[in-house]
Design an enzyme around this catalytic site. Structure first.
Site, PDB file in Angstrom:
ATOM      1  N   GLU A 183      42.320  42.665 -44.133  1.00  0.00           N
ATOM      2  CA  GLU A 183      42.233  41.794 -42.942  1.00  0.00           C
ATOM      3  C   GLU A 183      40.753  41.571 -42.611  1.00  0.00           C
ATOM      4  OE1 GLU A 183      42.924  44.075 -39.354  1.00  0.00           O
ATOM      5  OE2 GLU A 183      43.728  42.335 -38.282  1.00  0.00           O
TER       6      GLU A 183
ATOM      7  N   ASN B  73      43.652  35.050 -36.285  1.00  0.00           N
ATOM      8  CA  ASN B  73      43.403  36.092 -37.278  1.00  0.00           C
ATOM      9  C   ASN B  73      44.318  35.736 -38.458  1.00  0.00           C
ATOM     10  OD1 ASN B  73      43.147  38.434 -38.760  1.00  0.00           O
ATOM     11  ND2 ASN B  73      43.281  39.793 -36.985  1.00  0.00           N
TER      12      ASN B  73
ATOM     13  N   LYS C 281      48.204  35.819 -37.789  1.00  0.00           N
ATOM     14  CA  LYS C 281      48.719  37.099 -37.268  1.00  0.00           C
ATOM     15  C   LYS C 281      49.482  36.923 -35.961  1.00  0.00           C
ATOM     16  CE  LYS C 281      46.929  41.779 -36.288  1.00  0.00           C
ATOM     17  NZ  LYS C 281      45.689  42.591 -36.338  1.00  0.00           N
TER      18      LYS C 281
ATOM     19  N   GLU D  47      41.459  42.292 -29.810  1.00  0.00           N
ATOM     20  CA  GLU D  47      42.129  41.192 -30.538  1.00  0.00           C
ATOM     21  C   GLU D  47      42.854  40.250 -29.587  1.00  0.00           C
ATOM     22  OE1 GLU D  47      43.973  41.587 -34.395  1.00  0.00           O
ATOM     23  OE2 GLU D  47      43.555  43.723 -34.303  1.00  0.00           O
TER      24      GLU D  47
ATOM     25  N   CYS E 289      47.849  43.567 -40.724  1.00  0.00           N
ATOM     26  CA  CYS E 289      47.605  44.823 -40.025  1.00  0.00           C
ATOM     27  C   CYS E 289      48.725  45.262 -39.092  1.00  0.00           C
ATOM     28  CB  CYS E 289      46.267  44.790 -39.298  1.00  0.00           C
ATOM     29  SG  CYS E 289      45.769  46.466 -38.864  1.00  0.00           S
TER      30      CYS E 289
ATOM     31  N   ASN F  67      42.785  46.737 -40.817  1.00  0.00           N
ATOM     32  CA  ASN F  67      41.629  47.509 -40.326  1.00  0.00           C
ATOM     33  C   ASN F  67      42.221  48.480 -39.309  1.00  0.00           C
ATOM     34  OD1 ASN F  67      38.630  46.253 -40.813  1.00  0.00           O
ATOM     35  ND2 ASN F  67      40.164  44.634 -40.828  1.00  0.00           N
TER      36      ASN F  67
HETATM   37  N1  CDT Z   1      43.699  45.452 -36.864  1.00  0.00           N
HETATM   38  C1  CDT Z   1      44.805  46.020 -36.364  1.00  0.00           C
HETATM   39  O1  CDT Z   1      45.802  45.341 -36.122  1.00  0.00           O
HETATM   40  N2  CDT Z   1      44.724  47.349 -36.120  1.00  0.00           N
HETATM   41  C2  CDT Z   1      45.775  48.078 -35.490  1.00  0.00           C
HETATM   42  C3  CDT Z   1      45.232  49.178 -34.680  1.00  0.00           C
HETATM   43  C4  CDT Z   1      46.026  49.241 -33.470  1.00  0.00           C
HETATM   44  S1  CDT Z   1      45.789  50.642 -32.549  1.00  0.00           S
HETATM   45  C5  CDT Z   1      47.308  51.415 -32.894  1.00  0.00           C
HETATM   46  C6  CDT Z   1      46.808  48.661 -36.446  1.00  0.00           C
HETATM   47  O2  CDT Z   1      47.999  48.524 -36.158  1.00  0.00           O
HETATM   48  O3  CDT Z   1      46.450  49.300 -37.421  1.00  0.00           O
END
Ligand code: CDT
Length: 303
Positions: free
Chosen positions: A46, A109, A126, A145, A171, A196
């Site tokens: 991502e 995203n 996303k 985000e 993600c 990420n």
């Molecule tokens: N980038 C992304 O979506 N990261 C989220 C972190 C969220 S905090 C639980 C993930 O779900 O990995």
């Protein structure tokens, strides 16, 4: 059998002042390595062209927009598309997309699917945006985000490519069963996911030591319950002081992990994925036409 040889092209950290061209050369190095291993398709993370910028609170929109791509390919990303065409490899790439649509500037995203000729054959924006929309100074780092992106407006489409039916997610989408099921209902055979994921989750630090377990749990169950391959690829390591998980994996329709990265840096994991392995799941335990009971599932879309 229908073999798609897939490379999970994990990235190590990208610094805030790394240029797009520096990053694109790392992507091309992984693509070249993948070509030597006979890959048909490479999956990048991502937001793979920049650092994970939602960890900072910015007020100046011009500063935010520097992390976004106005065209794809653009001048700095075109060499990646050219390399893909020359090597005859497709790829999935996550990036921040700035689009002029409906008479206004929009921010998504986004991920794209590029075929072996270097043509974009699929786009996804996303849907499950995690984090928060306002500055929360109590956090060690932000996860903005919900401030910097709009919710994706393309649904969960699937694409006929690489001899099969391919879907994409980004993600946080991977934690939601609906993501896989909406694509499963369209016959998806391989779901590509970039991520990420910080090890530390400020609102729930008690989850921190489960971050690998949860990463694997959601993608292994998503694969098995929909009889699909799942390829999950992270941007890993200590990025601007925030530790992100690696744990990039390739999951078979059985739910088993058949390929994995073991470092927190730029690394390629390769697996020979037979799309026909989806059939024994899709035609038995998860024969949706035969065994699903959608009349009992209404609440899922009502709330
Ligand atoms: N980038 C992304 O979506 N990261 C989220 C972190 C969220 S905090 C639980 C993930 O779900 O990995």
């Amino acid at each position: 059998s229908r073999i798609v040889t897939v490379g999970a092209a994990q990235l190590g950290p990208i610094a805030r002042n790394d240029t797009r061209s520096q990053v694109v050369s790392r992507l091309i190095a992984l693509l070249t390595q993948a070509s030597q291993h006979g890959c048909d398709l490479v999956v990048f993370p991502e937001l793979a062209l920049t650092t994970f910028f939602p960890r900072w609170y910015f007020e100046d929109q011009a500063e935010i927009d520097q992390f976004f791509e106005r065209e794809m390919p653009g001048p700095e990303t075109r060499p990646l598309f050219e390399a893909a065409r020359e090597l005859g490899i497709g790829f999935y790439l996550g990036y921040a997309e700035l689009a002029e649509e409906e008479g206004r500037t929009r921010h998504f995203n986004t991920s794209i699917l590029v075929d072996k000729t270097g043509a974009i054959v699929g786009k996804y924006r996303k849907i499950h945006l995690p984090g928060h929309a306002e500055h929360e100074p109590w956090r060690q780092f932000q996860h903005l985000e919900k401030r910097y992106f709009e919710t994706g407006n393309l649904g969960f489409p699937v694409f006929r490519a690489f001899g099969g039916i391919i879907g994409m997610a980004i993600c946080n989408d991977r934690r939601w069963p609906e993501t896989y099921r909406v694509m499963g209902l369209q016959g998806v055979e391989m779901v590509l996911i970039g991520y990420n994921t910080p090890v530390h989750n400020p609102p729930a630090p008690e989850h921190d030591n489960l971050s690998h377990f949860h990463n694997q749990l959601v993608m292994q169950s998503g694969a098995y319950q929909n009889g699909s391959w799942v390829v999950g690829v992270g941007k890993a390591g200590n990025e601007e002081g925030v530790m992100q998980i690696g744990n990039s994996i390739i999951v078979a329709p059985s739910g088993e992990i058949v390929g994995a990265c073991s470092t927190l840096g730029d690394e390629l994991a390769v697996a020979r994925c037979d799309l026909d392995l989806t059939q024994s799941y899709k035609s038995t335990t998860f024969n949706f036409a035969r065994h699903r009971e959608p009349q009992a599932y209404g609440l899922i879309v009502e709330r």
